[in-house]
Design a protein around this motif. Sequence first.
Motif, PDB file in Angstrom:
ATOM      1  N   MET A  83       1.177  -1.272  -0.091  1.00  0.00           N
ATOM      2  CA  MET A  83      -0.168   0.326  -0.129  1.00  0.00           C
ATOM      3  C   MET A  83       0.699   1.138   0.268  1.00  0.00           C
ATOM      4  O   MET A  83       0.405   2.294  -0.305  1.00  0.00           O
TER       5      MET A  83
ATOM      6  N   SER B  49       1.986   1.635  -3.453  1.00  0.00           N
ATOM      7  CA  SER B  49       0.768   2.090  -4.727  1.00  0.00           C
ATOM      8  C   SER B  49       0.191   3.363  -3.845  1.00  0.00           C
ATOM      9  O   SER B  49      -0.638   3.377  -5.309  1.00  0.00           O
TER      10      SER B  49
ATOM     11  N   GLU C 178      -9.269  -8.375 -10.434  1.00  0.00           N
ATOM     12  CA  GLU C 178      -9.481  -6.982  -9.990  1.00  0.00           C
ATOM     13  C   GLU C 178     -11.114  -7.035  -9.919  1.00  0.00           C
ATOM     14  O   GLU C 178     -10.732  -5.804  -9.145  1.00  0.00           O
TER      15      GLU C 178
ATOM     16  N   TYR D 277     -10.541   5.196  -5.304  1.00  0.00           N
ATOM     17  CA  TYR D 277     -10.271   3.298  -5.156  1.00  0.00           C
ATOM     18  C   TYR D 277      -9.025   2.704  -6.151  1.00  0.00           C
ATOM     19  O   TYR D 277      -8.651   1.467  -5.707  1.00  0.00           O
ATOM     20  N   GLU D 278      -8.731   3.124  -6.909  1.00  0.00           N
ATOM     21  CA  GLU D 278      -7.502   3.157  -7.918  1.00  0.00           C
ATOM     22  C   GLU D 278      -6.293   2.544  -7.003  1.00  0.00           C
ATOM     23  O   GLU D 278      -6.039   1.059  -7.563  1.00  0.00           O
TER      24      GLU D 278
ATOM     25  N   VAL E   7      -6.449  -0.515  -4.928  1.00  0.00           N
ATOM     26  CA  VAL E   7      -6.626  -1.929  -5.660  1.00  0.00           C
ATOM     27  C   VAL E   7      -5.181  -2.294  -6.671  1.00  0.00           C
ATOM     28  O   VAL E   7      -5.254  -3.270  -5.853  1.00  0.00           O
ATOM     29  N   ASN E   8      -4.808  -1.615  -6.922  1.00  0.00           N
ATOM     30  CA  ASN E   8      -3.909  -1.608  -7.528  1.00  0.00           C
ATOM     31  C   ASN E   8      -2.289  -2.095  -5.802  1.00  0.00           C
ATOM     32  O   ASN E   8      -2.087  -3.163  -6.053  1.00  0.00           O
TER      33      ASN E   8
ATOM     34  N   LEU F 287      -3.171  -5.732  -5.240  1.00  0.00           N
ATOM     35  CA  LEU F 287      -2.626  -6.753  -6.795  1.00  0.00           C
ATOM     36  C   LEU F 287      -1.135  -6.800  -6.447  1.00  0.00           C
ATOM     37  O   LEU F 287      -0.653  -7.390  -6.434  1.00  0.00           O
ATOM     38  N   ARG F 288      -0.858  -5.601  -5.720  1.00  0.00           N
ATOM     39  CA  ARG F 288       1.194  -5.740  -5.383  1.00  0.00           C
ATOM     40  C   ARG F 288       0.895  -6.876  -4.115  1.00  0.00           C
ATOM     41  O   ARG F 288       2.525  -7.549  -4.220  1.00  0.00           O
TER      42      ARG F 288
ATOM     43  N   PHE G 131      -0.552  -5.033 -13.943  1.00  0.00           N
ATOM     44  CA  PHE G 131      -1.811  -3.727 -13.974  1.00  0.00           C
ATOM     45  C   PHE G 131      -0.904  -2.582 -13.579  1.00  0.00           C
ATOM     46  O   PHE G 131      -1.708  -1.365 -13.881  1.00  0.00           O
ATOM     47  N   LEU G 132       0.836  -2.272 -13.618  1.00  0.00           N
ATOM     48  CA  LEU G 132       1.445  -1.177 -14.065  1.00  0.00           C
ATOM     49  C   LEU G 132       2.073  -1.072 -15.098  1.00  0.00           C
ATOM     50  O   LEU G 132       1.926  -1.784 -15.594  1.00  0.00           O
TER      51      LEU G 132
END
Lengths: 782, 159
Positions: free
Chosen positions: B93, B96, B124, B141-142, B145-146, B149-150, B157-158
Amino acid sequence: MQHIAERYTGASVRRSEDPRILTGSGRYVDDVRLPGMLHAAFVRSPVAHARITRIDVRAAAEAPGVTLVLTGEELERSLVPGPGIAAMFSGGAPVPAFTTLASDKVRVVGDPVVLVVAESRYLAEDACELVEVDYEELPAVMTSQAAQDPASPAIFEDLASNVLVRSPVAVFGDVDGAFARADRIVRADLRQHRHQNAPMECRGVVCSFDPESGELTVHSATQGVHIVRTTLSTALGLPPEKVRVLAGDIGGSFGLKLGAYREDVACAAASRRLGRPVRWMEDRLENLTFSGQAREESFEVEAAVTNEGEILGLRVKMTIDTGAYPGMGAMLPELVKTMIPGPYKIGALSFEWTAVVTNKAAYVAYRGPWASETWVRERMIDLIAMELGMEPLEVRLRNVATRETPPLRMVTGRSLAGVTARESLEAVAAKVDLPAFRRLQAGARGHGRYLGLGVATYIEPAPGPLEGRGGGGIMGPEQVRLRLEEDGTVTLFTSQMPHGQSHQTTFAQVAADEFGVPIEQVRVVVGDSDLVPMGFGTGGSRAAIMAGGASLHGARALKARVEEIASHLFEAGAEDVELSGGSVAVRGVPASAMSLAELARAARSPGRLPPSLAGDVEVTAAFDGGEGGWSGGSHAAVVEVDVETGQVRVERYVVAEDCGTLINPAIVEGQVRGGIAQGIGAVLLERSAYDEETGQYLSSTFMDYVLATACEIPRIEIEHLETVPLDADVNFRGVGEGGMIIAPPTLCNAIEDALSPFGVRVFEQHLPPARILELIGAIPAG
Amino acid sequence: MTSFDVELTVNGLARRATVEARRTLADFLREDLGLTGTHLGCEHGVCGACTVLVDGEPARSCLMLAVQARGADVRTVEGLAAGGKMNRLQEAMWDSHGFQCGFCTPGFLMQITALLADIPEPSEAEIREALSGNICRCTGYESIVNGVLRAAGATGFLE
């Protein structure tokens, strides 16, 4: 995403705020614990408009754990009468008289009537239930229309009516000529619904008066400690230097947490009376019902246009519903007036406005408070395009200002220097591939699917050109103070009060680059009125350019001071001394190197330096934003409307934004996305709803005031443009408000486009599923 | 007001207290145990800021009474980092730029901890669905969410 950069500025440096926030060790106002702390709760009005005929607090005063019960009348005796913060944001409108706690009448559901202080919040709320208040109800005035009826009962008796301001007609350019030359006049009545800030952390305060010293210490959730200090010291009749306001982490605000509210004043007075700390933490019911609301405005607009899509002029009448108590409503129409031409060559404008008082929560600042100018203009442009059978993008490109020397001006006077609206429009159009989208849209309609594309553009004063910016005093230049500490780190004090904007990271990036130390050696101190320079706080897009610029100039001045001190200590010429890599040395003589820690200690040692340099190694710098300039950009949304359910899905959202030089791209993008999410929520979900008969508030929970979740907000594609630099050093621009300004028109335009086969015209901003079904005629309009 | 003795485990430590029947789990954690990392955003179970794990399942600590947690194993945001070192989710987090003001953060972190325990590599769509009961007013939120995922080890996603 961990960039190894030569400079911190421009890199997505990880936030220094995050270690505490991610581990649960942040400190928000609700986390403050003081010895002997008491807890406040308020008895609030259950009705919208009534006279108070009787208050009986005897049972409450006797209840377990209760230490104080205060009525409005009693509280008022300990306060200095006056409008408080209301006057600061009144924009010159009359400020009616009212008491901190309602004493003669209540004017909105949730109006605070009695303060109860007890040993716990549970006990304070228990006692609130024992307070008896009798109300003699008056008709509730719930719409702008009703407020303008001379027969409506005056909400404030000292105002002549419920009309707060009726402005003269302001005329810019040759309006009559523009309308005479026009091929067509496009008319629309447009209305924005009432929004709400709804930060995840509600308002809150802990007030602690020390009877020994006569000092009041206030822990506040606020956007600026000095305004809280000023309002509380004024209300309590305390010298400002006896009031210290502290703020820790702030759980969002978006304009809501500006200055001391009536509840804060009541708690401060209670603490003074009791000699013990008093804490009030607003709950969500209080927050949604009473704290403040925004955006409820309506417009009658006429546009004079040619058949080729040139917009010759606008005639605008604006009405704003400022709610029951003075907030910011009355100062906004003049901003809307100035801004409504936006980045367009609109040659003539007439503008008049009316502000009314109603029995609703006060109108407060909310992320881009003047945003209706953008919504109205961008909505009108699509309506004009529809009327002329043109592509809306073409109408925009035909009218948008080009970059010229000298720069073009809005008809209202402000320079459009550096505005890249044309570039950003072209960028989003290219990104969505407009011709390809139109083919896709036509094909989809053949299968009963309704896709729409909306485009809109805006500029935002961030903080705008110096000429015409106005606002001296606390709204003037931003000041920072930097001090080299004895451990070699740099402390930067700022009156900015971040509540999510990550200033402790971004200012450190700027200062570390300029001073030439690792970012870990710069500590940004906020939220202490005894320590941080005087200033407004966070708001008005001041932080990036004004405080960021002051950080840059301050770090430069600190470096010069360090080099001057070093030249004395080394007995060398200042030009022969060099600061780099955390130490100072005589140029070309590495053995002379002295660490910054040593230098700071030497400066503080008596007798080592001449008086002008001895002592703390500290500088203060101020920056007014220079030529300033505009943030701005264009957004495009692709939506699909399900005509069976009325649901709107945002399929794609594209941004081309320009906030000048990026300090931290990840933080910029977070601000852009967050603003867009609020804008999407405003159009599809959020509405502050009242029963227009009774004045009851209908959106008092998060099941009624519905905020967007991860399921409604799409990924957002962002392209950054770079404004033409306007300043030799500082070309950062504020970027916090834009997303919320431009997303609503972008989305409304997309929805209207999707529903064009139904002949739908969108004249309102709130388009939940039921309204979509009404607009397409699937259900009768309610 | 009737009071009860409560014994439970919080972040691995045995805790014991006497609480009023009406005391919420959130107030118990924040006021009685001083664990102020858990935040109260709405106190009616919608926003999710107060989410903690009770026996591994996410629970709204504003809607649960402390007495209902008798004998339970409760985990809060303070229990994520071990030995002063942030865990993989917290680091992800941070990398991101997951959050802004930080008020909703504890609830998201606990909800995500439960999600990743159930589905170590969520899509996702699964992430968004799992987080649909947590409101963030700042980020759109993006970035959150990233971060999930990370944390789950996804890389595609990056940009």
